[in-house]
Design an enzyme around this catalytic site. Structure first.
Site, PDB file in Angstrom:
ATOM      1  N   VAL A 185       0.833  -1.203   0.000  1.00  0.00           N
ATOM      2  CA  VAL A 185       0.000   0.000   0.000  1.00  0.00           C
ATOM      3  C   VAL A 185       0.867   1.252   0.000  1.00  0.00           C
ATOM      4  CG1 VAL A 185      -1.705   1.346   1.282  1.00  0.00           C
ATOM      5  CG2 VAL A 185      -1.921  -1.139   1.144  1.00  0.00           C
ATOM      6  N   ARG A 241      14.654  -3.712   4.423  1.00  0.00           N
ATOM      7  CA  ARG A 241      13.720  -3.300   3.375  1.00  0.00           C
ATOM      8  C   ARG A 241      14.106  -1.921   2.840  1.00  0.00           C
ATOM      9  NH1 ARG A 241       7.780  -3.990   1.805  1.00  0.00           N
ATOM     10  NH2 ARG A 241       8.364  -6.121   2.249  1.00  0.00           N
ATOM     11  N   THR A 277      -6.849  -0.477   7.077  1.00  0.00           N
ATOM     12  CA  THR A 277      -8.226  -0.879   7.325  1.00  0.00           C
ATOM     13  C   THR A 277      -8.462  -1.034   8.820  1.00  0.00           C
ATOM     14  OG1 THR A 277      -8.308  -2.054   5.223  1.00  0.00           O
ATOM     15  CG2 THR A 277      -9.970  -2.627   6.865  1.00  0.00           C
ATOM     16  N   CYS A 333      -7.632  -8.941   3.029  1.00  0.00           N
ATOM     17  CA  CYS A 333      -8.785  -8.052   3.149  1.00  0.00           C
ATOM     18  C   CYS A 333     -10.105  -8.790   3.342  1.00  0.00           C
ATOM     19  CB  CYS A 333      -8.876  -7.157   1.907  1.00  0.00           C
ATOM     20  SG  CYS A 333      -7.460  -6.057   1.674  1.00  0.00           S
ATOM     21  N   ARG A 378       0.589 -16.241   3.331  1.00  0.00           N
ATOM     22  CA  ARG A 378       0.317 -16.029   4.756  1.00  0.00           C
ATOM     23  C   ARG A 378      -1.154 -16.151   5.106  1.00  0.00           C
ATOM     24  NH1 ARG A 378       3.056 -10.398   5.601  1.00  0.00           N
ATOM     25  NH2 ARG A 378       2.187 -10.183   3.496  1.00  0.00           N
TER      26      ARG A 378
END
Length: 461
Positions: free
Chosen positions: A47, A71, A151, A291, A362
């Site tokens: 995202v 990262r 979310t 999601c 996952r």
């Protein structure tokens, strides 16, 4: 005169994108100039990275912050570990990638894009949101607007994030900093719906902040923005999007179970029903991902906090969570039809990821499918060309197989239809399998007649 629902929704959409909050604009005057703003994206996942690059490509000064130094190092070396945009767009960007949280103080807008999973008890896990808010609070400057994109259930931005920032920064909400909520709408691996192509919902604690965020996001999103009347409305809208999908898929999954008991082909029933103009086209299948299986439980949690326990949402989840067991039952019936004893069978499962062409297992229900088949003592091996074998073996506790190794298997379950599997010659594959092989096509994507001619006992949901 009564309006049809579609007309009503079209007017609501126009209000939100074009005309909503005209009275607020009189208070906020006109949309402010945000072109010189510095934006910090907190959380560099699937995202956050597209968001950071989108604003960077519009000329904003962008800080990309993540707590993972490895990262960050990959981004600094012009590599995209998310595989969402590709190395070239990272290399072409001017984003300041960092694991130093002091960079947050440079930002006029801080966008929090961290995971919001479920805990072991299937309850919302807000640890990442709280941790991000604490970090932001420690380093945020006065007059910054903090936007949550993750979310959540309704109320988290105002009741969880804002108090953490107030306590950690010493600033007062509405006076010295502002908050907003603009939910992400991206789907990993889906190149057909980019950030620029999806309308962006925006909300904020004040009219002025709302206009600022609308101007900011509108500059990077071609599809435009929708001004929600409140932060809580935007939070509820996000979870509703995936609750709707979960329930529609649950209906088709339950229909698949019904058709199995009635001896009917679910796809043929859906095809017939779809000839009606207002029929919504959904298909049965395994429901995984970050999601669809998660968001319904966030909304249900928020509802229960407010005193109402929803029933339909939980029932939809129950149906979808049952589907790995149903697929196992379908597979066992196929073995029985050809005289293969399930406990003596070896089965090759094609696909471990939760969706095609994504290397993420996952939240994959294929793991539950392996477990369900294990209850029948079926010996399973999993093949997925986009997931490392070691990852599959560790997560699923099962044998792995390479693409092209079909010897000594009694059948195939096409669980995740990666593009790589579409190129297989299943007739030649059948020659390597044991006699009378079964073929279970979970998503119903294979050519049934072709599979049948190749000698398989074919099944689909």
């Amino acid at each position: 005169m009564y309006q049809t629902p579609s007309t009503s929704r079209e007017r609501s959409y126009a209000d939100g994108v074009v005309e909503r909050a005209a009275d607020e604009r009189s208070t906020a005057d006109r949309a402010p100039d945000v072109e010189s703003a510095t934006v910090c994206v907190v959380g560099l996942g699937y995202v956050g990275v597209p968001l950071a690059v989108a604003f960077d490509e519009q000329g904003y000064d962008i800080v990309g912050y993540d707590i993972d130094p490895d990262r960050v190092a990959e981004f600094r070396n012009d590599r995209d570990p998310t595989e969402e945009l590709g190395d070239d767009r990272i290399a072409d960007s001017q984003i300041r990638f960092t694991d130093d949280p002091t960079a947050i103080r440079d930002a006029d807008y801080v966008l929090i894009t961290v995971p919001t999973p479920l805990d072991s008890g299937q309850n919302p896990e807000l640890a990442f949101v709280r941790s991000a808010a604490e970090t932001v609070a420690e380093h945020v400057s006065e007059d910054t607007t903090i936007v949550l994109e993750s979310t959540v259930y309704p109320g988290v931005t105002r009741d969880t994030v804002a108090p953490i920032v107030e306590e950690g920064s010493g600033f007062t909400l509405g006076d010295e900093f502002h908050v907003g909520y603009s939910p992400e709408r991206l789907s990993p691996g889906d190149q057909g719906r980019t950030l620029q192509e999806a309308v962006k919902i925006v909300s904020a604690d004040t009219a002025r902040s709302l206009e600022e965020l609308a101007a900011l996001y509108d500059s990077a999103v071609d599809a435009g923005v929708y001004r929600a009347p409140s932060i809580e409305t935007a939070e509820a809208a996000k979870v509703l999007e995936n609750v709707q999908r979960d329930l529609n898929i649950a209906l088709m999954n339950e229909m698949a179970i019904i058709c199995d008991h009635l001896g009917l082909d679910t796809s043929e029933v859906i095809d017939a029903a779809a000839t009606k103009w207002n029929f919504h086209d959904y298909s049965p299948g395994l429901v995984g991902g970050h999601c669809i299986p998660v968001d319904p439980l966030y909304l249900a949690h928020g509802s229960e906090r407010a005193g109402f326990s929803p029933k339909l949402i939980f029932q939809g989840r129950e149906v979808n969570e049952y589907m790995p067991k149903h697929v196992a039952e379908v597979t066992v019936k196929a073995f029985n039809a050809v005289g293969t004893v399930p406990r003596d069978a070896r089965l090759l499962i094609l696909g471990a990821a939760y969706k095609p062409n994504v290397g993420d297992i996952r939240t994959s229900e294929v793991k539950s499918l392996v477990a369900a088949l294990g209850e029948y003592d079926v010996d399973c091996a999993v093949c997925d060309p986009v997931v490392d074998d070691e990852v599959i073996a560790d997560a699923f506790g099962t044998e792995t197989a390479t693409l092209g190794s079909f010897d000594d298997f009694d059948g195939i379950v096409l669980a995740t239809p990666h593009d790589a599997f579409a190129d297989l010659d299943y007739e030649r594959v059948a020659e390597s399998l044991n006699s009378d092989p079964v073929f279970v096509d979970v998503d119903g994507v294979a050519d049934r007649d072709e599979i049948g001619r190749a000698g398989y006992e074919y099944r689909r949901l």
